[in-house]
Design a protein around this motif. Structure first.
Motif, PDB file in Angstrom:
ATOM      1  N   GLU A  43      37.663  13.624  21.563  1.00 49.80           N
ATOM      2  CA  GLU A  43      37.068  14.766  20.875  1.00 49.80           C
ATOM      3  C   GLU A  43      35.671  14.402  20.406  1.00 49.80           C
ATOM      4  OE1 GLU A  43      38.243  17.811  20.118  1.00 49.80           O
ATOM      5  OE2 GLU A  43      40.401  17.656  20.429  1.00 49.80           O
ATOM      6  N   LYS A  44      34.808  15.395  20.380  1.00 49.06           N
ATOM      7  CA  LYS A  44      33.464  15.191  19.843  1.00 49.06           C
ATOM      8  C   LYS A  44      33.393  15.512  18.356  1.00 49.06           C
ATOM      9  CE  LYS A  44      30.988  15.983  24.113  1.00 49.06           C
ATOM     10  NZ  LYS A  44      29.950  16.740  24.792  1.00 49.06           N
ATOM     11  N   LYS A  45      34.288  16.393  17.891  1.00 50.22           N
ATOM     12  CA  LYS A  45      34.232  16.835  16.493  1.00 50.22           C
ATOM     13  C   LYS A  45      35.598  16.739  15.832  1.00 50.22           C
ATOM     14  CE  LYS A  45      30.514  20.109  17.305  1.00 50.22           C
ATOM     15  NZ  LYS A  45      30.064  21.486  17.184  1.00 50.22           N
ATOM     16  N   LYS A  47      38.264  18.451  13.466  1.00 54.79           N
ATOM     17  CA  LYS A  47      38.633  19.815  13.086  1.00 54.79           C
ATOM     18  C   LYS A  47      38.994  19.865  11.603  1.00 54.79           C
ATOM     19  CE  LYS A  47      40.177  20.933  17.704  1.00 54.79           C
ATOM     20  NZ  LYS A  47      41.306  21.242  18.573  1.00 54.79           N
TER      21      LYS A  47
END
Length: 105
Positions: A43-45, A47
């Motif tokens: 994942e880049k971010k 949540k």
């Protein structure tokens, strides 16, 4: 609190694949031979409702539903003639399939 353990092999592999400022996500979905299936992705971010497990300079992301199924588990990384994969040793699983990818509680 959630006591997720990582083997040396899993730490080494996660560090290698997350070099480019990515996070390692573990999550559970329905399916597989026994009802639930482990999945892993980058994942880049982060949540909003993610639980962040920090170990050995790694940030592992787990959603609040999946964490209850894998707390106290151990993540390993295996490489053999069949291929390479992350494997979860899950003390919460009542049954698992022979491939180690799915489980039931």
């Amino acid at each position: 609190m959630y006591n997720i353990k990582l083997t040396k092999n899993s730490i080494k592999k996660i560090l290698k694949i997350t070099k480019k400022k990515l996070y390692f996500r573990i999550y559970i979905i329905g399916g597989g031979c026994n009802g639930f299936k482990y999945n892993f992705k980058l994942e880049k971010k982060i949540k909003k409702n993610d639980i962040i497990i920090k170990k050995n300079n790694i940030k592992i992301l787990i959603d609040y539903i999946s964490i209850k199924y894998i707390k106290n588990g151990k993540i390993d990384y295996l490489e053999n003639l069949e291929g390479s994969k992350f494997v979860v040793n899950n003390p919460n699983a009542k049954t698992t399939c022979s491939c180690g990818i799915s489980f039931s509680t």
